[in-house]
Design a protein around this motif. Structure first.
Motif, mmCIF file in Angstrom:
data_model
loop_
_atom_site.group_PDB
_atom_site.id
_atom_site.type_symbol
_atom_site.label_atom_id
_atom_site.label_comp_id
_atom_site.label_asym_id
_atom_site.label_seq_id
_atom_site.Cartn_x
_atom_site.Cartn_y
_atom_site.Cartn_z
ATOM 1 N N UNK A 10 4.437 3.628 10.597
ATOM 2 C CA UNK A 10 5.866 3.406 10.416
ATOM 3 C C UNK A 10 6.177 3.465 8.933
ATOM 4 N N UNK A 11 7.281 4.096 8.599
ATOM 5 C CA UNK A 11 7.751 4.160 7.219
ATOM 6 C C UNK A 11 9.067 3.384 7.166
ATOM 7 N N UNK A 12 9.274 2.600 6.109
ATOM 8 C CA UNK A 12 10.490 1.803 6.065
ATOM 9 C C UNK A 12 10.911 1.465 4.646
ATOM 10 N N UNK A 13 12.188 1.143 4.533
ATOM 11 C CA UNK A 13 12.734 0.571 3.311
ATOM 12 C C UNK A 13 13.421 -0.729 3.722
ATOM 13 N N UNK A 14 13.101 -1.795 3.019
ATOM 14 C CA UNK A 14 13.690 -3.100 3.305
ATOM 15 C C UNK A 14 14.741 -3.396 2.252
ATOM 16 N N UNK A 23 17.436 -9.590 8.628
ATOM 17 C CA UNK A 23 16.815 -8.553 7.812
ATOM 18 C C UNK A 23 17.628 -7.269 7.949
ATOM 19 N N UNK A 24 17.570 -6.432 6.942
ATOM 20 C CA UNK A 24 18.222 -5.126 6.945
ATOM 21 C C UNK A 24 17.193 -4.105 6.489
ATOM 22 N N UNK A 25 16.853 -3.190 7.385
ATOM 23 C CA UNK A 25 15.816 -2.204 7.099
ATOM 24 C C UNK A 25 16.205 -0.860 7.688
ATOM 25 N N UNK A 49 15.004 1.693 -4.956
ATOM 26 C CA UNK A 49 14.736 1.669 -3.513
ATOM 27 C C UNK A 49 13.683 2.703 -3.128
ATOM 28 N N UNK A 50 13.736 3.860 -3.755
ATOM 29 C CA UNK A 50 12.731 4.896 -3.482
ATOM 30 C C UNK A 50 11.329 4.383 -3.791
#
Length: 92
Positions: free
Chosen positions: A44-48, A56-58, A25-26
């Motif tokens: 914007x910084x994100x992890x999906x 969606x889950x972010x 994930x990293x």
């Protein structure tokens, strides 16, 4: 701030907030500057975790003094259902 620094800072922010990210994930932390090249001010910084046609889950991260510019996603209608692409497409 470059992409690697923003990715490191995003992981640090999420960790401080109590989230646990796997190594995989990293590696998937996304940095979106929307083509403006002003990440410290606009981005914007994100992890999906999941992004499909139903949900969606972010996790979204904004740094201090950073805003996310108005933008839109490419959408299409199939069989009366609206599907939007998972990426950032354009600034409005």
């Amino acid at each position: 701030m470059n992409q690697k620094e923003a990715q490191r800072k995003t992981i640090e922010t999420l960790t401080k907030a109590g989230l646990f990210l796997t190594e995989e994930e990293k590696q998937r932390v996304e940095i979106a500057d929307f083509g403006l090249n002003r990440l410290e001010q606009e981005g914007l910084q994100l992890i999906t975790y999941e992004n499909n046609s139903h949900y969606c889950a972010k996790e979204l991260v904004l740094f201090p003094n950073q805003t996310c510019p108005e933008h839109k996603h490419q959408c299409n209608v199939f069989g009366g259902i609206v599907y939007c692409s998972p990426g950032f497409n354009s600034i409005s």
